[in-house]
Design a protein around this motif. Structure first.
Motif, PDB file in Angstrom:
ATOM      1  N   GLN A   1      46.974  31.508  33.024  1.00  0.00           N
ATOM      2  CA  GLN A   1      45.821  30.682  32.659  1.00  0.00           C
ATOM      3  C   GLN A   1      44.542  31.510  32.752  1.00  0.00           C
ATOM      4  N   LYS A   2      43.554  31.143  31.931  1.00  0.00           N
ATOM      5  CA  LYS A   2      42.248  31.801  32.025  1.00  0.00           C
ATOM      6  C   LYS A   2      41.553  31.345  33.307  1.00  0.00           C
ATOM      7  N   LEU A   3      40.964  32.291  34.025  1.00  0.00           N
ATOM      8  CA  LEU A   3      40.254  31.972  35.260  1.00  0.00           C
ATOM      9  C   LEU A   3      38.900  31.337  34.947  1.00  0.00           C
ATOM     10  N   PRO A   4      38.363  30.530  35.879  1.00  0.00           N
ATOM     11  CA  PRO A   4      37.061  29.899  35.627  1.00  0.00           C
ATOM     12  C   PRO A   4      35.952  30.916  35.342  1.00  0.00           C
ATOM     13  N   GLU A   5      36.035  32.080  35.978  1.00  0.00           N
ATOM     14  CA  GLU A   5      35.068  33.155  35.698  1.00  0.00           C
ATOM     15  C   GLU A   5      35.743  34.499  35.965  1.00  0.00           C
ATOM     16  N   LEU A   6      35.118  35.551  35.444  1.00  0.00           N
ATOM     17  CA  LEU A   6      35.668  36.893  35.621  1.00  0.00           C
ATOM     18  C   LEU A   6      35.744  37.227  37.108  1.00  0.00           C
ATOM     19  N   LEU A   7      36.896  37.670  37.549  1.00  0.00           N
ATOM     20  CA  LEU A   7      37.118  37.974  38.963  1.00  0.00           C
ATOM     21  C   LEU A   7      37.188  39.490  39.147  1.00  0.00           C
ATOM     22  N   ILE A   8      36.395  40.020  40.071  1.00  0.00           N
ATOM     23  CA  ILE A   8      36.411  41.448  40.384  1.00  0.00           C
ATOM     24  C   ILE A   8      37.168  41.644  41.695  1.00  0.00           C
ATOM     25  N   THR A   9      38.283  42.371  41.633  1.00  0.00           N
ATOM     26  CA  THR A   9      39.084  42.616  42.842  1.00  0.00           C
ATOM     27  C   THR A   9      39.156  44.126  43.099  1.00  0.00           C
ATOM     28  N   PRO A  10      38.226  44.650  43.910  1.00  0.00           N
ATOM     29  CA  PRO A  10      38.209  46.095  44.173  1.00  0.00           C
ATOM     30  C   PRO A  10      39.244  46.515  45.211  1.00  0.00           C
ATOM     31  N   SER A  11      39.687  47.763  45.092  1.00  0.00           N
ATOM     32  CA  SER A  11      40.556  48.352  46.113  1.00  0.00           C
ATOM     33  C   SER A  11      40.126  49.794  46.347  1.00  0.00           C
TER      34      SER A  11
ATOM     35  N   ASP B   1      44.702  52.378  47.897  1.00  0.00           N
ATOM     36  CA  ASP B   1      44.909  51.147  47.131  1.00  0.00           C
ATOM     37  C   ASP B   1      44.981  49.910  48.033  1.00  0.00           C
ATOM     38  N   VAL B   2      44.025  49.785  48.951  1.00  0.00           N
ATOM     39  CA  VAL B   2      43.933  48.607  49.822  1.00  0.00           C
ATOM     40  C   VAL B   2      42.820  47.704  49.279  1.00  0.00           C
ATOM     41  N   ASN B   3      43.098  46.414  49.150  1.00  0.00           N
ATOM     42  CA  ASN B   3      42.078  45.481  48.672  1.00  0.00           C
ATOM     43  C   ASN B   3      40.906  45.422  49.652  1.00  0.00           C
ATOM     44  N   ILE B   4      39.697  45.353  49.094  1.00  0.00           N
ATOM     45  CA  ILE B   4      38.485  45.318  49.914  1.00  0.00           C
ATOM     46  C   ILE B   4      37.555  44.227  49.389  1.00  0.00           C
ATOM     47  N   THR B   5      36.590  43.843  50.241  1.00  0.00           N
ATOM     48  CA  THR B   5      35.615  42.824  49.855  1.00  0.00           C
ATOM     49  C   THR B   5      34.280  43.483  49.514  1.00  0.00           C
ATOM     50  N   ARG B   6      33.401  42.687  48.919  1.00  0.00           N
ATOM     51  CA  ARG B   6      32.068  43.213  48.626  1.00  0.00           C
ATOM     52  C   ARG B   6      31.348  43.578  49.929  1.00  0.00           C
ATOM     53  N   LYS B   7      31.567  42.780  50.984  1.00  0.00           N
ATOM     54  CA  LYS B   7      30.929  43.074  52.276  1.00  0.00           C
ATOM     55  C   LYS B   7      31.414  44.416  52.833  1.00  0.00           C
ATOM     56  N   ASN B   8      32.725  44.707  52.692  1.00  0.00           N
ATOM     57  CA  ASN B   8      33.234  46.028  53.096  1.00  0.00           C
ATOM     58  C   ASN B   8      32.435  47.127  52.408  1.00  0.00           C
ATOM     59  N   ILE B   9      32.183  46.941  51.116  1.00  0.00           N
ATOM     60  CA  ILE B   9      31.473  47.964  50.342  1.00  0.00           C
ATOM     61  C   ILE B   9      30.019  48.059  50.787  1.00  0.00           C
TER      62      ILE B   9
ATOM     63  N   ALA C   1      27.974  54.292  51.770  1.00  0.00           N
ATOM     64  CA  ALA C   1      28.005  55.761  51.699  1.00  0.00           C
ATOM     65  C   ALA C   1      29.445  56.283  51.751  1.00  0.00           C
ATOM     66  N   ALA C   2      30.297  55.615  52.533  1.00  0.00           N
ATOM     67  CA  ALA C   2      31.705  56.042  52.624  1.00  0.00           C
ATOM     68  C   ALA C   2      32.417  55.893  51.284  1.00  0.00           C
ATOM     69  N   PHE C   3      31.949  54.937  50.491  1.00  0.00           N
ATOM     70  CA  PHE C   3      32.529  54.749  49.149  1.00  0.00           C
ATOM     71  C   PHE C   3      31.833  55.620  48.098  1.00  0.00           C
ATOM     72  N   ASN C   4      30.895  56.454  48.556  1.00  0.00           N
ATOM     73  CA  ASN C   4      30.151  57.396  47.698  1.00  0.00           C
ATOM     74  C   ASN C   4      29.057  56.746  46.865  1.00  0.00           C
ATOM     75  N   PHE C   5      28.619  55.535  47.222  1.00  0.00           N
ATOM     76  CA  PHE C   5      27.449  54.982  46.550  1.00  0.00           C
ATOM     77  C   PHE C   5      26.197  55.657  47.088  1.00  0.00           C
ATOM     78  N   ALA C   6      25.242  55.930  46.197  1.00  0.00           N
ATOM     79  CA  ALA C   6      23.995  56.567  46.622  1.00  0.00           C
ATOM     80  C   ALA C   6      23.097  55.590  47.369  1.00  0.00           C
ATOM     81  N   SER C   7      23.219  54.299  47.067  1.00  0.00           N
ATOM     82  CA  SER C   7      22.385  53.291  47.723  1.00  0.00           C
ATOM     83  C   SER C   7      23.085  51.934  47.634  1.00  0.00           C
TER      84      SER C   7
END
Length: 367
Positions: A163-173, A189-197, A202-208
């Motif tokens: 089924q189509k989801l109500p909205e686009l779902l982003i599932t990062p790992s 390949d472990v699932n993570i949350t936005r709060k983890n990120i 910096a650990a995920f290599n984001f500049a900010s």
């Protein structure tokens, strides 16, 4: 000509001048150019990057992997004819559209041959982001067992398979093994949350922290653009994997870009729209090959159960798939590539010889 000769299976043995070991993944091989050759090409070709940017030659292959194994066919066929050219053509098409629509650049600077990209060095964001528009595959299997939270996002009860989801779902790992992050196991390949990120950007290599929102925007805008274009072809963009990284622009500033591949049958599920409306799922992506393997072997649990990896590797090693199976997969890849790009995918008689000639004559990279 023998069909096996038209398949580029081994892509890490090209005589490209390099001082570093060739990095070979399941499908692509990367040749890092010498500092001298990088600087020369930047000047000769006018690439819009700093003069000291490291460049690499990325060569795709026709190998096909599924369930973490590489598969082969009868008659010495070590891949799928036309697959590499189809994948590159699709990625090239979407990367170009992303740039034209002002989303972001990619790591690609030049395309000397249908199998070859010249890329600039990127610092990868250590996240593999899956964007999902429909509930299917591993997500459906978890949902069916009662899971309702995916990467910190609650999903409603009462959904049906495919089924189509109500909205686009982003599932990062996680991409690679990250250590020292609270609540995130040190595994690939472990699932993570936005709060983890956010808490460990910096650990995920984001500049900010602000770049997390940009990454999410590029994810959603990229998905929306591809989805809209595929809808014009009556194809459904079900889900896909995105990867990002940082490169330097000509002035030496960091910029977030799309990298790896995008919107391909290897990294996405694509369904036929007409068939879906009739209640059928017809895959125009590698998922069709996965399903074929599950029905081909008598014990599909070997392919699905991570604890049976030794048996799975033996299956892939010891079983040559029938030629007609690989040609059916070829038809899927070439067919969807021609639909998307509007151009014919030519299956080369000898891709390796062509690559060597072009990189020698036009780029001076062959010893």
């Amino acid at each position: 000509m023998n069909l096996a000769d038209k398949v580029l299976a081994v892509n890490n043995d090209l005589p490209i001048r390099t001082h570093a070991p060739v990095h070979s993944g399941k499908v692509r091989s990367v040749y890092w150019l010498t500092a001298e050759d990088s600087a020369r090409l930047i000047e000769e070709k006018g690439y819009e990057v700093p003069a000291d940017t490291p460049l690499a030659i990325m060569v795709i292959s026709d190998r096909i992997s599924a369930f973490d194994c590489v598969w082969h066919g009868e008659g010495g066929i070590q891949g799928v004819p036309g697959k590499g050219a189809a994948l590159n053509a699709i990625s090239n098409h979407w990367f170009k559209l992303f740039k034209e629509h002002g989303l972001a650049d990619s790591h690609i600077l030049d395309i000397p041959h249908p199998f070859v990209w010249i890329v600039q060095k990127a610092k990868p964001v250590k996240i593999e982001a899956i964007a999902r528009q429909y509930i299917t595959g591993s997500m459906w299997r978890a949902y069916e067992k009662g899971e309702r939270e995916f990467c910190g996002i609650e999903i409603a009860d009462g959904l049906d398979r495919d089924q189509k989801l109500p909205e686009l779902l982003i599932t990062p790992s996680t991409k690679g093994i990250l250590t020292g992050i609270d609540g995130v196991p040190a595994q690939d390949d472990v699932n993570i949350t936005r709060k983890n990120i956010e808490d460990n950007f910096a650990a995920f290599n984001f500049a900010s922290v602000a770049d997390i929102a940009l990454y999410e925007k590029l994810l959603k805008d990229g998905f929306s653009l591809i989805s809209g274009e595929l809808a014009k072809l009556d194809q459904i963009f079900v889900d896909t994997k995105f990867e990002f990284g940082y490169v330097k622009d000509k002035a030496g500033n960091d910029k977030l870009i799309y990298m790896d591949e995008v919107g391909t049958p290897d990294s996405s599920r694509i369904w036929d729209g007409e068939q879906y409306r009739q209640g059928n799922i017809v895959e125009n992506s590698k998922e069709g090959f996965r399903q074929l393997l599950l029905s081909y072997f008598p014990d599909p649990d070997i392919l699905l159960n991570k604890d049976r990896m030794d048996e799975r590797e033996a299956l892939a090693r010891d079983n040559a798939l029938p030629e007609e199976v690989l040609m059916q997969v070829s038809k899927t890849y070439v067919g969807i590539a021609e639909k998307i790009t509007g151009e014919t995918i030519v299956i080369s008689d000898n891709p390796k010889a062509e690559i060597v000639e072009i990189l020698s004559k036009d780029y001076g990279l062959i010893d």
